[in-house]
Design a protein around this motif. Structure first.
Motif, PDB file in Angstrom:
ATOM      1  N   ASN A  81      28.110  14.118  -4.473  1.00 31.92           N
ATOM      2  CA  ASN A  81      28.302  15.296  -5.316  1.00 31.92           C
ATOM      3  C   ASN A  81      29.505  15.043  -6.216  1.00 31.92           C
ATOM      4  OD1 ASN A  81      26.300  17.345  -4.569  1.00 31.92           O
ATOM      5  ND2 ASN A  81      27.247  17.274  -2.549  1.00 31.92           N
ATOM      6  N   ASN A  82      29.220  14.487  -7.381  1.00 35.07           N
ATOM      7  CA  ASN A  82      30.273  14.050  -8.294  1.00 35.07           C
ATOM      8  C   ASN A  82      30.405  14.940  -9.522  1.00 35.07           C
ATOM      9  OD1 ASN A  82      32.051  11.964  -9.721  1.00 35.07           O
ATOM     10  ND2 ASN A  82      30.243  11.998 -11.042  1.00 35.07           N
ATOM     11  N   ALA A  83      29.353  15.666  -9.892  1.00 35.15           N
ATOM     12  CA  ALA A  83      29.400  16.489 -11.110  1.00 35.15           C
ATOM     13  C   ALA A  83      30.554  17.483 -11.031  1.00 35.15           C
ATOM     14  CB  ALA A  83      28.077  17.230 -11.288  1.00 35.15           C
ATOM     15  N   GLY A  84      31.309  17.556 -12.108  1.00 33.10           N
ATOM     16  CA  GLY A  84      32.440  18.475 -12.118  1.00 33.10           C
ATOM     17  C   GLY A  84      32.972  18.665 -13.524  1.00 33.10           C
ATOM     18  N   VAL A  85      33.742  19.708 -13.682  1.00 30.86           N
ATOM     19  CA  VAL A  85      34.350  20.012 -14.973  1.00 30.86           C
ATOM     20  C   VAL A  85      35.798  20.417 -14.728  1.00 30.86           C
ATOM     21  CG1 VAL A  85      33.571  22.428 -14.926  1.00 30.86           C
ATOM     22  CG2 VAL A  85      34.067  21.319 -17.122  1.00 30.86           C
ATOM     23  N   MET A  86      36.689  20.028 -15.649  1.00 29.44           N
ATOM     24  CA  MET A  86      38.106  20.370 -15.540  1.00 29.44           C
ATOM     25  C   MET A  86      38.525  21.103 -16.810  1.00 29.44           C
ATOM     26  SD  MET A  86      41.430  17.981 -14.622  1.00 29.44           S
ATOM     27  CE  MET A  86      41.485  17.003 -16.125  1.00 29.44           C
ATOM     28  N   LEU A  87      38.719  22.388 -16.678  1.00 31.37           N
ATOM     29  CA  LEU A  87      39.154  23.229 -17.794  1.00 31.37           C
ATOM     30  C   LEU A  87      40.538  23.765 -17.442  1.00 31.37           C
ATOM     31  CD1 LEU A  87      35.766  25.113 -18.168  1.00 31.37           C
ATOM     32  CD2 LEU A  87      36.656  23.414 -19.761  1.00 31.37           C
ATOM     33  N   LEU A  88      41.560  23.023 -17.818  1.00 31.54           N
ATOM     34  CA  LEU A  88      42.919  23.420 -17.486  1.00 31.54           C
ATOM     35  C   LEU A  88      43.343  24.596 -18.359  1.00 31.54           C
ATOM     36  CD1 LEU A  88      44.644  19.928 -17.088  1.00 31.54           C
ATOM     37  CD2 LEU A  88      43.299  21.251 -15.430  1.00 31.54           C
ATOM     38  N   GLY A  89      44.239  25.408 -17.818  1.00 30.66           N
ATOM     39  CA  GLY A  89      44.698  26.557 -18.590  1.00 30.66           C
ATOM     40  C   GLY A  89      45.748  27.353 -17.841  1.00 30.66           C
ATOM     41  N   ASP A  90      46.508  28.126 -18.589  1.00 27.93           N
ATOM     42  CA  ASP A  90      47.519  29.047 -18.051  1.00 27.93           C
ATOM     43  C   ASP A  90      46.792  30.234 -17.439  1.00 27.93           C
ATOM     44  OD1 ASP A  90      49.426  31.070 -17.699  1.00 27.93           O
ATOM     45  OD2 ASP A  90      50.553  30.506 -19.486  1.00 27.93           O
ATOM     46  N   LEU A  91      46.989  30.453 -16.152  1.00 25.35           N
ATOM     47  CA  LEU A  91      46.265  31.500 -15.436  1.00 25.35           C
ATOM     48  C   LEU A  91      46.437  32.877 -16.077  1.00 25.35           C
ATOM     49  CD1 LEU A  91      44.543  32.138 -12.921  1.00 25.35           C
ATOM     50  CD2 LEU A  91      46.674  32.482 -11.655  1.00 25.35           C
ATOM     51  N   THR A  92      47.584  33.109 -16.714  1.00 23.72           N
ATOM     52  CA  THR A  92      47.849  34.438 -17.267  1.00 23.72           C
ATOM     53  C   THR A  92      47.051  34.738 -18.530  1.00 23.72           C
ATOM     54  OG1 THR A  92      49.736  33.650 -18.588  1.00 23.72           O
ATOM     55  CG2 THR A  92      50.192  34.423 -16.345  1.00 23.72           C
ATOM     56  N   ASN A 143      49.125  24.529 -14.777  1.00 25.29           N
ATOM     57  CA  ASN A 143      47.938  24.774 -15.612  1.00 25.29           C
ATOM     58  C   ASN A 143      46.627  24.384 -14.921  1.00 25.29           C
ATOM     59  OD1 ASN A 143      49.361  25.763 -17.925  1.00 25.29           O
ATOM     60  ND2 ASN A 143      49.896  23.656 -18.459  1.00 25.29           N
ATOM     61  N   HIS A 144      46.669  24.217 -13.605  1.00 23.02           N
ATOM     62  CA  HIS A 144      45.488  23.805 -12.853  1.00 23.02           C
ATOM     63  C   HIS A 144      44.974  24.913 -11.920  1.00 23.02           C
ATOM     64  CE1 HIS A 144      46.568  19.745 -14.128  1.00 23.02           C
ATOM     65  NE2 HIS A 144      45.604  19.199 -13.401  1.00 23.02           N
ATOM     66  N   ALA A 145      45.375  26.159 -12.121  1.00 27.33           N
ATOM     67  CA  ALA A 145      45.107  27.186 -11.101  1.00 27.33           C
ATOM     68  C   ALA A 145      43.636  27.262 -10.704  1.00 27.33           C
ATOM     69  CB  ALA A 145      45.597  28.548 -11.588  1.00 27.33           C
ATOM     70  N   ASP A 190      42.377  23.798 -24.540  1.00 27.92           N
ATOM     71  CA  ASP A 190      43.716  23.993 -25.111  1.00 27.92           C
ATOM     72  C   ASP A 190      44.288  22.629 -25.486  1.00 27.92           C
ATOM     73  OD1 ASP A 190      46.488  24.301 -25.542  1.00 27.92           O
ATOM     74  OD2 ASP A 190      46.584  26.045 -24.207  1.00 27.92           O
ATOM     75  N   PRO A 191      44.421  22.335 -26.798  1.00 28.65           N
ATOM     76  CA  PRO A 191      44.882  21.002 -27.212  1.00 28.65           C
ATOM     77  C   PRO A 191      46.291  20.673 -26.737  1.00 28.65           C
ATOM     78  CG  PRO A 191      44.806  22.499 -29.098  1.00 28.65           C
ATOM     79  CD  PRO A 191      44.148  23.205 -27.960  1.00 28.65           C
ATOM     80  N   ASN A 192      47.141  21.681 -26.597  1.00 27.37           N
ATOM     81  CA  ASN A 192      48.500  21.430 -26.128  1.00 27.37           C
ATOM     82  C   ASN A 192      48.502  20.927 -24.682  1.00 27.37           C
ATOM     83  OD1 ASN A 192      49.780  22.242 -28.543  1.00 27.37           O
ATOM     84  ND2 ASN A 192      49.605  24.395 -27.956  1.00 27.37           N
ATOM     85  N   ILE A 193      47.624  21.501 -23.860  1.00 23.82           N
ATOM     86  CA  ILE A 193      47.527  21.067 -22.470  1.00 23.82           C
ATOM     87  C   ILE A 193      46.946  19.659 -22.407  1.00 23.82           C
ATOM     88  CG2 ILE A 193      46.356  21.495 -20.270  1.00 23.82           C
ATOM     89  CD1 ILE A 193      46.657  24.490 -20.803  1.00 23.82           C
ATOM     90  N   VAL A 194      45.935  19.389 -23.220  1.00 24.01           N
ATOM     91  CA  VAL A 194      45.330  18.056 -23.257  1.00 24.01           C
ATOM     92  C   VAL A 194      46.376  17.013 -23.635  1.00 24.01           C
ATOM     93  CG1 VAL A 194      43.670  16.574 -24.437  1.00 24.01           C
ATOM     94  CG2 VAL A 194      43.014  18.891 -23.780  1.00 24.01           C
ATOM     95  N   ASN A 195      47.145  17.289 -24.690  1.00 27.45           N
ATOM     96  CA  ASN A 195      48.165  16.343 -25.145  1.00 27.45           C
ATOM     97  C   ASN A 195      49.264  16.163 -24.099  1.00 27.45           C
ATOM     98  OD1 ASN A 195      46.827  15.958 -27.572  1.00 27.45           O
ATOM     99  ND2 ASN A 195      47.969  17.561 -28.633  1.00 27.45           N
ATOM    100  N   GLY A 196      49.647  17.255 -23.448  1.00 27.63           N
ATOM    101  CA  GLY A 196      50.663  17.175 -22.402  1.00 27.63           C
ATOM    102  C   GLY A 196      50.209  16.350 -21.213  1.00 27.63           C
TER     103      GLY A 196
END
Length: 242
Positions: A81-92, A143-145, A190-196
């Protein structure tokens, strides 16, 4: 035809899944490759391989593909079971639809896969399920909540399933990769999170481990005797310090 048994890999159109597909194929296993981008899997040109367009959140289509492959190659001996998605973001401020997407794919998709193969494995008293979690499934990151919630979930459900399946000689394992160069970060909006994130990887030097390294580890883990269970494997670049 090979006398080796069927391997099912979800999320096989890129990253870990594609690397596993190539590695297991070279080792002579028949494969069922599942992903939404079927053309990427078909382009690999692997022998004894069935490629199907499947969204793991759609249990009916998922199961139909597994049963089709089993009709050709025999029962599933390994499900990754490898399928997955990572959508990082500020929880607030993160859009809750991104939370839902991660939970649906990263958790429900894994549960669908396990349920599809578990009863046959119990009856045969043989089989292995490997769930791809993340180091974010055992420790927090900024940003991984929601991503952490999904991957902690994978670790928890794997542990429960292992308790339930071990009396039947079925292995249920999890692998928890750290930062590896794949398409995963590109899911984040979020491009800022991607770049960070990319800057962090460069700064710590955690750029040398590859998807092939993770695939090799999974192949090794599977090919150990059925009596040997590497329950949880955390695998990172040696230079990754968190």
């Amino acid at each position: 035809m090979t006398n080796k048994k069927l391997i099912v890999i979800t999320g096989a159109s890129s990253g870990f899944g594609m690397a596993m597909a190539e590695m297991f194929s070279k080792s002579g296993y028949p494969l069922l490759l599942l992903a939404r981008r079927v053309e990427k899997m078909e382009a690999l040109g692997l022998s004894n391989t069935l490629c199907r367009k499947v969204d793991v959140t759609d249990r009916e289509t998922f199961e139909a593909a597994v049963r089709e492959a089993e009709g050709i190659y025999g029962k599933t001996e390994l499900l990754v079971n490898n399928a997955g998605v990572m959508l990082l973001g500020d929880l607030t401020i993160q859009n809750s639809q991104e939370w839902q997407k991660m939970l649906d794919i990263n958790v429900m998709g894994v549960m669908h896969g396990m349920q599809i193969v578990m009863n046959d494995m119990k009856a045969r008293k043989s089989g292995t399920i490997i769930n791809v979690s993340s180091i974010a499934g055992v420790q927090p990151f900024g940003n991984h909540a929601a991503y952490c919630a999904s991957k902690f979930g994978v670790v928890g459900l794997t542990r429960v399933a292992r308790n339930e399946m071990s009396p039947f000689n079925v292995r249920v394992l999890s692998i928890l990769p750290g930062a590896v160069e794949t398409e995963l970060i590109e899911h984040t909006t979020d491009p800022n999170i991607v770049n960070g994130y990319k800057e962090w990887k460069e700064n710590v030097g955690a750029v040398n481990i590859t998807a092939e390294d993770v695939a090799k580890t999974i192949l090794f883990t599977f090919e150990l005797p059925q009596a040997v269970s590497l329950r949880e494997i955390v695998i990172t670049d040696t230079k990754q310090d968190a």
